[in-house]
Design a protein around this motif. Structure first.
Motif, short mmCIF file in Angstrom:
data_model
loop_
_atom_site.label_atom_id
_atom_site.label_comp_id
_atom_site.label_asym_id
_atom_site.label_seq_id
_atom_site.Cartn_x
_atom_site.Cartn_y
_atom_site.Cartn_z
N GLY A 1 0.92 -1.06 -0.05
CA GLY A 1 0.05 -0.33 0.31
C GLY A 1 1.54 1.39 0.20
N GLY B 1 -0.14 4.33 -0.48
CA GLY B 1 -0.77 5.53 -0.79
C GLY B 1 -0.05 6.68 0.37
N THR B 2 -1.29 7.78 1.11
CA THR B 2 -1.13 8.38 1.96
C THR B 2 0.33 8.18 2.67
N VAL B 3 -0.48 6.85 4.46
CA VAL B 3 0.47 6.65 5.15
C VAL B 3 1.60 5.84 4.25
N ASP C 1 2.10 -2.20 -4.69
CA ASP C 1 0.85 -1.08 -4.77
C ASP C 1 0.03 -1.86 -5.93
N LEU D 1 -0.20 -1.60 4.76
CA LEU D 1 -0.80 -0.25 4.67
C LEU D 1 -1.66 0.15 3.47
N MET D 2 -2.86 -0.19 3.33
CA MET D 2 -3.34 -0.63 1.91
C MET D 2 -4.72 -0.07 2.74
N GLY D 3 -5.59 -0.97 3.69
CA GLY D 3 -6.63 -0.54 4.49
C GLY D 3 -7.94 -1.47 4.11
N ALA E 1 -1.56 0.00 10.02
CA ALA E 1 -2.36 1.16 10.40
C ALA E 1 -3.92 0.97 10.05
N ASN E 2 -4.15 -0.30 10.40
CA ASN E 2 -5.68 -0.32 9.81
C ASN E 2 -6.47 -1.16 11.57
N LYS E 3 -6.83 -0.37 11.96
CA LYS E 3 -7.88 -0.01 12.54
C LYS E 3 -9.43 -0.91 13.07
N GLY F 1 -6.52 14.14 2.49
CA GLY F 1 -6.02 12.91 3.00
C GLY F 1 -6.27 12.87 4.67
N GLU G 1 -11.28 8.89 6.01
CA GLU G 1 -10.69 7.03 5.31
C GLU G 1 -11.83 7.19 4.27
N ALA H 1 -4.20 11.97 12.40
CA ALA H 1 -3.73 11.58 10.70
C ALA H 1 -3.01 12.71 9.53
N GLY H 2 -2.72 12.03 8.61
CA GLY H 2 -2.01 12.26 7.75
C GLY H 2 0.03 11.33 7.60
N THR I 1 1.51 9.22 10.73
CA THR I 1 0.87 8.45 10.90
C THR I 1 2.16 7.58 10.35
#
Ligand code: NDP
Ligand code: HSE
Length: 436
Positions: free
Chosen positions: A12, A14-16, A46, A81-83, A105-107, A189, A192, A303-304, A308
């Motif tokens: 992943g 992306g942002t994180v 990715d 970190l793909m969510g 980081a996937n809560k 960003g 979610e 966040a950000g 993160t």
């Protein structure tokens, strides 16, 4: 066995993912100097590896094949970190079964499926790092697991969703509409992939699930968290709250008493003099009260990419230390075998002060009808505000109460909303603060 480097693969970008990669690449010398080993960024997977992410990564690092990282024998830690739930869960389980430590980081995934992942990691003898999953850059997981380990936790109150705090702050300070504040948070960003998670309190509840489990030794219990978002809050309520000396915040609350744990997420009026009421914008804060330490407060960006990423890299380095020094694994999040037997308090049984905004006809006797019903349900009034005059029409009638039981409040409102002099459903907000 000592080694002077560990290898990580990120899934992943992306942002994180981008923030994490940037920190690993730009602060690599600092990390080596502080820890005595290097963290090598071996791969980043990715779906799209052609898009410009604003950072340069070494040749050969990018791949579209996440499984190549999961099966790479040189990779020690897989960073998810793909969510989302699938295939993130499958990737994490596959990494664990391949003997790799995982960081995430996937809560959403941990709050709902975490017990399976933690149990599998326990069996495989690997660690799961999830510092970044709660409150972004604030090291609150470390605080609960390590810093306050000597304490019985009395209560935790958190502003732990940057998007909703950003929206409430914009609505308070700039009087902007809800939708334009949300769009801005998405552009930055913070939100979610599905912003409903942010504004309906679901993301906050995911994080609270992890906090409560660590604080009270209970199993991950996302379904038992009471969830109410910020979509019903109007600029008018924010203004009334301000007149009464409060800010409206989306709070995550967990506390324990009489063998039961409360877990709830809802908009809350917080007195202006409380530090947590001053936490604005995308910032998060978590107040933790322990029986030995007393009151503590942790504040920072929730966040950000970089905040993160800071928490993700902290987990990588922590796990790296275990790998390099061969030390024992840290304690897992509560496993079903060790879970405490505390029950979860039902929402109707909680007690709070309340703000009510009635839409009532502006005619004599209305206030006494409403206050009569409140009194009959053991709800006592602190103050009343009526704004404007509309003979024959309805006006907002605002009432602040002393501490009352939620069950009594719901009963009273059902009765009041059925009165012919009440034209709309009553809005209520729970209020924190002392009654002195
Ligand atoms: P993004 O959407 O910005 O990044 C996710 C990336 O993963 C995208 O580039 C996406 O590609 C890629 N991806 C999706 N599926 C796959 C796959 N099968 N294989 C490889 N890559 C894939 O999300 P964020 O970085 O914002 O969030 C990541 C995680 O971090 C989430 O769990 C989120 O809840 C959490 N988090 C986010 C914070 C934030 O501030 N943004 C803060 C704290 C936690 P594509 O875009 O093509 O789908
Ligand atoms: N969407 C989340 C927030 C990201 O706004 O707080 C950080 O978990």
């Amino acid at each position: 066995m000592k080694s002077d480097s560990i290898s990580v693969g990120i899934i992943g970008f992306g942002t994180v993912g981008t923030g994490t990669a940037r920190i690993l690449l730009e602060n690599s010398a600092l990390i080596r100097e502080r820890c005595g080993f290097s963290v090598v960024l071996k791969g980043i997977a990715d779906l799209d590896i052609t898009r410009d992410r604003g950072i340069r990564v070494p040749d050969g690092v990018l791949t579209t094949d996440a499984r190549a990282l999961l099966n790479d024998p040189e990779i020690d830690i897989v960073v998810e970190l793909m969510g989302g739930i699938h295939p993130a869960k499958d990737f994490m389980l596959e990494a664990v079964r391949n003997g790799k430590h995982v960081v995430t980081a996937n809560k959403a995934l941990l709050a709902t499926e975490g017990s399976v992942i933690f149990a599998e990691a326990e069996r495989a003898g690997v660690e799961v790092g999830f510092e970044a999953s709660v409150a972004g850059g604030i090291p609150i997981i470390k605080v609960l697991r390590e810093g306050l380990v000597a304490n019985n936790i009395v209560a935790v109150y958190g502003i732990i969703n940057g998007t909703s705090n950003y929206i409430l702050t914009k609505m308070t300070e700039e009087k902007v509409e809800f939708s334009s504040a949300l769009e801005e948070a998405q552009r930055l960003g913070y939100a979610e992939a599905d912003p409903t998670f942010d504004i309906e309190g679901i993301d906050t509840a995911h994080k609270l699930t992890l906090i409560a489990s660590l604080a009270y030794g209970i199993p991950l219990s996302f379904n038992a968290v009471y969830k109410e978002g910020i979509t019903k809050i109007t600029a008018r309520d924010i203004e009334f709250a301000s007149e009464l000396g409060y800010k409206v915040k989306l709070l995550a609350i967990t506390k324990a008493s009489n063998g039961e744990v409360e877990m709830r997420v809802h908009p809350t009026m917080v007195p202006n003099e409380y530090l947590i009421s001053k936490v604005d914008g995308v910032f998060n804060a978590v107040y933790v009260e322990g029986d030995a330490v007393g009151s503590t407060l942790y504040y920072g960006r929730g966040a950000g990419d970089m905040p993160t990423g800071s928490a993700v890299v902290a987990d990588i380095v922590d796990i790296g230390k275990s790998i390099v020094h061969g030390v024992a694994r840290r304690a897992p999040v509560v496993s079903p075998e060790t879970a405490s037997r505390r029950g979860i308090r039902r929402m109707e049984d909680i007690e709070s002060m309340y703000y009510f905004r009635f839409s009532a006809l502006d005619e004599p006797g209305v206030l006494s009808k409403i206050s009569g019903i409140l009194g009959a349900n053991s709800i006592s009034i602190v103050s009343v505000i009526q704004k404007g005059r509309r003979i024959g029409g309805s006006v907002p009638l605002v009432v602040l109460t002393h501490r009352a039981r939620e069950r009594n409040v719901l009963d009273a409102l059902r009765e009041i909303d059925a009165l012919p002099v009440v034209s709309d459903r009553t809005l209520f907000i729970r209020v924190e603060g002392s009654e002195e």
